[in-house]
Write a protein that holds these residues in place. Structure first.
Motif, PDB file in Angstrom:
ATOM      1  N   ALA A 109      66.163  39.105 -74.009  1.00 33.43           N
ATOM      2  CA  ALA A 109      64.864  38.741 -74.102  1.00 33.43           C
ATOM      3  C   ALA A 109      64.100  38.888 -75.302  1.00 33.43           C
ATOM      4  CB  ALA A 109      64.013  39.240 -72.687  1.00 33.43           C
ATOM      5  N   VAL A 110      63.458  37.757 -76.003  1.00 34.55           N
ATOM      6  CA  VAL A 110      62.917  38.016 -77.469  1.00 34.55           C
ATOM      7  C   VAL A 110      61.335  37.858 -76.838  1.00 34.55           C
ATOM      8  CG1 VAL A 110      62.771  36.899 -79.355  1.00 34.55           C
ATOM      9  CG2 VAL A 110      64.992  37.064 -78.367  1.00 34.55           C
ATOM     10  N   ALA A 111      60.582  38.815 -77.324  1.00 37.28           N
ATOM     11  CA  ALA A 111      59.308  38.704 -77.176  1.00 37.28           C
ATOM     12  C   ALA A 111      58.771  38.055 -78.331  1.00 37.28           C
ATOM     13  CB  ALA A 111      58.544  39.884 -76.969  1.00 37.28           C
ATOM     14  N   ALA A 112      58.033  36.680 -78.158  1.00 37.51           N
ATOM     15  CA  ALA A 112      57.473  36.137 -79.342  1.00 37.51           C
ATOM     16  C   ALA A 112      55.813  36.117 -79.170  1.00 37.51           C
ATOM     17  CB  ALA A 112      57.699  34.590 -79.463  1.00 37.51           C
ATOM     18  N   SER A 113      55.304  36.862 -80.134  1.00 37.93           N
ATOM     19  CA  SER A 113      53.929  36.795 -80.526  1.00 37.93           C
ATOM     20  C   SER A 113      53.528  37.061 -81.827  1.00 37.93           C
ATOM     21  CB  SER A 113      53.319  38.103 -79.473  1.00 37.93           C
ATOM     22  OG  SER A 113      53.895  39.378 -80.091  1.00 37.93           O
ATOM     23  N   ARG A 114      52.285  37.148 -81.987  1.00 34.93           N
ATOM     24  CA  ARG A 114      51.706  37.440 -83.565  1.00 34.93           C
ATOM     25  C   ARG A 114      52.261  38.742 -83.863  1.00 34.93           C
ATOM     26  NH1 ARG A 114      45.651  36.253 -83.292  1.00 34.93           N
ATOM     27  NH2 ARG A 114      45.782  37.195 -81.102  1.00 34.93           N
ATOM     28  N   ARG A 115      52.566  39.705 -83.009  1.00 33.02           N
ATOM     29  CA  ARG A 115      52.986  40.944 -83.458  1.00 33.02           C
ATOM     30  C   ARG A 115      54.593  40.969 -83.871  1.00 33.02           C
ATOM     31  NH1 ARG A 115      51.478  44.813 -78.261  1.00 33.02           N
ATOM     32  NH2 ARG A 115      49.412  44.195 -77.970  1.00 33.02           N
ATOM     33  N   SER A 116      55.180  39.739 -83.527  1.00 32.46           N
ATOM     34  CA  SER A 116      56.560  39.576 -83.909  1.00 32.46           C
ATOM     35  C   SER A 116      56.693  38.459 -85.062  1.00 32.46           C
ATOM     36  CB  SER A 116      57.648  39.113 -82.706  1.00 32.46           C
ATOM     37  OG  SER A 116      57.126  38.181 -82.117  1.00 32.46           O
ATOM     38  N   GLY A 117      55.377  38.112 -85.709  1.00 30.15           N
ATOM     39  CA  GLY A 117      55.539  37.116 -86.633  1.00 30.15           C
ATOM     40  C   GLY A 117      55.465  35.566 -85.917  1.00 30.15           C
ATOM     41  N   VAL A 118      55.419  35.529 -84.948  1.00 31.79           N
ATOM     42  CA  VAL A 118      55.214  34.065 -84.171  1.00 31.79           C
ATOM     43  C   VAL A 118      53.759  33.719 -83.921  1.00 31.79           C
ATOM     44  CG1 VAL A 118      55.891  32.770 -82.427  1.00 31.79           C
ATOM     45  CG2 VAL A 118      57.736  34.197 -83.283  1.00 31.79           C
ATOM     46  N   ASP A 119      53.221  32.654 -84.542  1.00 32.87           N
ATOM     47  CA  ASP A 119      51.699  32.097 -84.225  1.00 32.87           C
ATOM     48  C   ASP A 119      51.715  30.972 -83.835  1.00 32.87           C
ATOM     49  OD1 ASP A 119      49.168  31.768 -84.108  1.00 32.87           O
ATOM     50  OD2 ASP A 119      48.675  32.716 -86.011  1.00 32.87           O
ATOM     51  N   LEU A 120      51.807  30.647 -82.405  1.00 36.48           N
ATOM     52  CA  LEU A 120      51.635  29.548 -81.921  1.00 36.48           C
ATOM     53  C   LEU A 120      50.398  28.407 -82.451  1.00 36.48           C
ATOM     54  CD1 LEU A 120      52.327  29.996 -78.190  1.00 36.48           C
ATOM     55  CD2 LEU A 120      53.921  29.221 -79.980  1.00 36.48           C
ATOM     56  N   ALA A 121      49.408  29.205 -82.713  1.00 35.51           N
ATOM     57  CA  ALA A 121      48.170  28.343 -83.157  1.00 35.51           C
ATOM     58  C   ALA A 121      48.229  27.554 -84.472  1.00 35.51           C
ATOM     59  CB  ALA A 121      46.967  29.332 -83.356  1.00 35.51           C
ATOM     60  N   ILE A 122      49.411  27.957 -85.244  1.00 36.60           N
ATOM     61  CA  ILE A 122      49.615  27.610 -86.538  1.00 36.60           C
ATOM     62  C   ILE A 122      51.270  27.190 -86.675  1.00 36.60           C
ATOM     63  CG2 ILE A 122      47.750  28.443 -87.858  1.00 36.60           C
ATOM     64  CD1 ILE A 122      49.638  30.482 -89.157  1.00 36.60           C
ATOM     65  N   GLY A 123      52.030  27.524 -85.812  1.00 39.21           N
ATOM     66  CA  GLY A 123      53.311  27.319 -85.707  1.00 39.21           C
ATOM     67  C   GLY A 123      54.364  28.186 -86.620  1.00 39.21           C
ATOM     68  N   ALA A 124      53.735  29.182 -86.822  1.00 44.83           N
ATOM     69  CA  ALA A 124      54.406  30.201 -87.826  1.00 44.83           C
ATOM     70  C   ALA A 124      55.528  30.951 -86.992  1.00 44.83           C
ATOM     71  CB  ALA A 124      53.515  31.201 -88.401  1.00 44.83           C
ATOM     72  N   GLY A 125      56.793  30.977 -87.685  1.00 44.23           N
ATOM     73  CA  GLY A 125      57.781  31.620 -87.143  1.00 44.23           C
ATOM     74  C   GLY A 125      58.720  31.031 -85.874  1.00 44.23           C
ATOM     75  N   LEU A 126      58.035  29.927 -85.437  1.00 38.73           N
ATOM     76  CA  LEU A 126      58.582  29.332 -83.914  1.00 38.73           C
ATOM     77  C   LEU A 126      59.810  28.755 -84.274  1.00 38.73           C
ATOM     78  CD1 LEU A 126      57.387  28.956 -81.483  1.00 38.73           C
ATOM     79  CD2 LEU A 126      56.482  26.592 -82.127  1.00 38.73           C
ATOM     80  N   ASP A 127      60.443  28.066 -85.172  1.00 34.00           N
ATOM     81  CA  ASP A 127      61.542  27.413 -85.600  1.00 34.00           C
ATOM     82  C   ASP A 127      62.708  28.730 -85.589  1.00 34.00           C
ATOM     83  OD1 ASP A 127      60.432  24.867 -85.556  1.00 34.00           O
ATOM     84  OD2 ASP A 127      61.419  24.392 -87.482  1.00 34.00           O
TER      85      ASP A 127
END
Length: 260
Positions: free
Chosen positions: A27-45
């Motif tokens: 299970a991979v927790a994706a959040s701004r703490r882990s460098g994933v920002d849904l608001a701008i798409g950063a780190g999503l790919d």
């Protein structure tokens, strides 16, 4: 399975991560703490590359169009870029298509965004969590009185049970396209007065007297007419509100997340 959980550092998402991990999945927790920002798409790919499933539990009641809706759109775009067959499981709200509350409408928009994305998607609508029901019961109490909009009722649900059901969907076979799962709800529906009385008893206070005010406007009428309640085909389960409440601190903190 490798399962990415957006909002994985949040109240619901964190529980989904723990449940999936307990079952032996990555299970991979994706959040701004882990460098994933849904608001701008950063780190999503990067985080979605190689995922077998995605649980979209990230939310922002203050910025739902930016996080919930745009996030759903970006998840779909990312999976298409990656040519990924990952199954998206997205949490939504019972009644979001029947009540004109902006946050509810954003949840419906999020569903639509995933449907348009053309990726395998399961939408899971749930009723309000016990913590929100308790918070509203506290906020709507004014001295010895409790305010109710008409004969408004709610059927709150245990957040841990919802997290487990999301994990069930994420680890099951992906659907062929876009589907809505059975709604999730707690075992009991309560009116506002009953919830206020239960919270007052928990906190060692006298039960308030319920004062009903008329529903004014589309949003309040929607709640008063029970459009937030699950349909007859809903799946019910989890701890009843009383059992959840008994496990909480005394007095009950005025916060929306569930401490236990």
């Amino acid at each position: 399975m490798r399962i990415v959980v957006t909002g994985g550092a949040g109240d619901l998402g964190g529980r989904v991560v723990r449940e999936l991990t307990r079952r032996g999945h990555e299970a991979v927790a994706a959040s701004r703490r882990s460098g994933v920002d849904l608001a701008i798409g950063a780190g999503l790919d990067a985080v979605l590359d190689g995922a077998d499933a995605v649980v979209h539990s990230a939310t922002s009641p203050r910025r739902p169009q930016t996080v919930d809706v745009a996030g759903a759109t970006r998840i779909g775009e990312s999976l298409r870029r990656l040519a990924s067959p990952a199954h998206v499981v997205s949490i939504s709200i019972v009644g979001c298509d029947r009540i004109a509350y902006p946050y509810y409408r954003a949840k419906l928009d999020s569903e639509t965004a995933l449907e348009r994305a053309g990726v395998p998607t399961t939408i899971v609508r749930a009723t309000q969590f016990h913590s929100l029901a308790a918070l509203l019961a506290s906020v709507l109490r004014v001295g010895p009185l409790s305010v109710s909009v008409g004969h408004m009722r709610s059927q709150p649900v245990d957040i841990d049970w919802v997290a487990a059901r999301l994990a069930d969907h994420a680890t099951a076979a992906a659907p062929d396209g876009f589907v809505r799962a059975r709604e999730l709800a707690g075992p009991t529906a309560y009116d506002a007065g009953a919830l206020s009385a239960l919270v007052a008893e928990h906190d060692g206070r006298r039960p308030p007297r319920t004062v009903r005010i008329p529903p004014v406007g589309k949003v309040l009428r929607g709640f008063a007419e029970g459009r937030n309640l699950p349909g007859p085909e809903a799946e019910t389960g989890g701890r009843p509100f009383e059992d959840w409440l008994a496990a909480q601190p005394r007095p009950l903190p005025r916060r929306m997340h569930s401490p236990t």
